[in-house]
Design a protein around this motif. Structure first.
Motif, short mmCIF file in Angstrom:
data_model
loop_
_atom_site.label_atom_id
_atom_site.label_comp_id
_atom_site.label_asym_id
_atom_site.label_seq_id
_atom_site.Cartn_x
_atom_site.Cartn_y
_atom_site.Cartn_z
N THR A 220 -42.67 -35.32 46.68
CA THR A 220 -43.99 -35.55 46.88
C THR A 220 -44.84 -34.23 46.00
OG1 THR A 220 -44.19 -36.61 49.04
CG2 THR A 220 -46.05 -35.28 48.56
N GLN B 24 -52.15 -29.55 47.66
CA GLN B 24 -51.41 -30.23 48.98
C GLN B 24 -51.20 -29.27 49.95
OE1 GLN B 24 -48.17 -31.20 46.14
NE2 GLN B 24 -48.35 -33.54 46.44
N TYR C 167 -54.37 -29.03 52.21
CA TYR C 167 -54.39 -30.21 53.12
C TYR C 167 -53.67 -30.17 54.31
CZ TYR C 167 -53.87 -34.96 54.58
OH TYR C 167 -53.87 -35.93 55.27
N ASP D 223 -59.66 -35.25 54.62
CA ASP D 223 -60.02 -36.52 54.32
C ASP D 223 -60.50 -36.74 53.08
OD1 ASP D 223 -59.25 -37.15 56.89
OD2 ASP D 223 -61.18 -37.39 57.73
N ALA E 48 -57.53 -36.12 50.57
CA ALA E 48 -56.66 -37.07 50.62
C ALA E 48 -57.16 -38.63 49.78
CB ALA E 48 -56.34 -37.65 52.28
N ASP E 49 -58.51 -38.67 50.00
CA ASP E 49 -59.18 -39.67 49.34
C ASP E 49 -59.20 -39.29 47.73
OD1 ASP E 49 -59.83 -41.08 51.60
OD2 ASP E 49 -61.70 -40.41 51.79
N PHE F 287 -57.16 -37.39 46.00
CA PHE F 287 -55.73 -37.57 45.58
C PHE F 287 -55.23 -38.93 45.49
CE2 PHE F 287 -53.22 -33.26 45.39
CZ PHE F 287 -54.08 -32.78 44.47
N SER F 288 -55.54 -40.19 46.35
CA SER F 288 -55.27 -41.31 46.49
C SER F 288 -55.71 -41.93 45.22
CB SER F 288 -55.77 -41.89 47.64
OG SER F 288 -55.64 -43.14 47.65
N LEU F 289 -56.97 -41.46 44.70
CA LEU F 289 -57.67 -42.15 43.72
C LEU F 289 -56.71 -41.72 42.44
CD1 LEU F 289 -61.57 -41.58 44.37
CD2 LEU F 289 -60.34 -43.76 44.11
N GLY G 29 -53.52 -40.95 42.46
CA GLY G 29 -52.07 -41.59 42.65
C GLY G 29 -51.08 -40.52 43.04
N ASN H 196 -49.60 -38.03 46.35
CA ASN H 196 -49.54 -38.12 47.77
C ASN H 196 -49.83 -36.82 48.20
OD1 ASN H 196 -48.73 -40.67 48.09
ND2 ASN H 196 -46.61 -40.22 47.69
#
Length: 198
Positions: free
Chosen positions: A46, A84, A87, A181, A184-185, A187-189, A191, A193
């Protein structure tokens, strides 16, 4: 991609190198006590892949980059692992909160650092829109780094779980969760984790 020697860099080799680099740095920092071998392997992957993706995506797509694996896995500065780690730190705060923070707290006096953090959070929708219009994930990556820097400044200046006033404590945990949150959002965009513990 080409290395300095002019040979093609194999993506699988690069991803494995990043995982190995993440493992070496994490072991040197000694922060993984209590992790099983399987949990460690998952975390190294990760961190390593997050470092690689973030290092590439934080640069404007029109610019050239010189990739440095060691620099990309640094736990300080504008890197994926630094974000990370922040987070994961917030997740730790949330786990340690031994009170109900999902309630609506009464009106509290907001610290200057909290105001700055809220202002930064409010920029996120506009950043996403600009990134889409300009085809530039770098805008999201750099926004996330700015948010994390702002959060760490807040974290150093203001007590969270150590706050005596329960309403302020609730507000600060809620604010921390909102930052997590958003990380996370974002980093999700991209790609990437985010680990719950680190």
């Amino acid at each position: 991609m080409k290395s300095r020697e002019g040979t093609v860099v194999d993506a699988d080799d690069l991803m494995q190198e990043m995982t190995d680099t993440a493992q070496k740095i994490a072991e040197d920092l000694g922060k993984l006590e209590g992790y099983s071998a399987e949990e460690k392997a998952k975390l190294y992957k990760t961190i390593g892949l997050g470092a690689l993706k973030y290092y590439i995506l934080k640069v404007d797509p029109k610019k050239r980059i010189l990739f440095n694996p060691e620099e990309s896995v640094d736990f300080a500065g504008n890197t994926g692992p630094f974000i990370q780690y922040t987070y994961a730190r917030i997740q730790s705060i949330i786990r340690k909160a031994d009170f109900d923070f999902d309630v609506t707290s009464s009106v509290v006096e907001i610290h200057e650092k909290e105001k700055e953090l809220i202002k930064q959070l409010e920029l996120f929708p506009e950043v996403i829109q600009n990134a889409a219009q300009n085809h530039s994930p770098a805008l999201i990556a750099n926004f996330t780094y700015d948010l994390v820097r702002e959060y760490n400044s807040f974290y150093q200046a203001v007590p969270i779980l150590g706050e005596a006033d329960l309403n302020k404590k609730i507000f600060r945990v809620q604010l921390s969760k909102r930052v997590a949150d958003t990380i996370a959002d974002a980093f999700s965009l991209l790609g990437i984790n985010v680990p719950e513990r680190m």
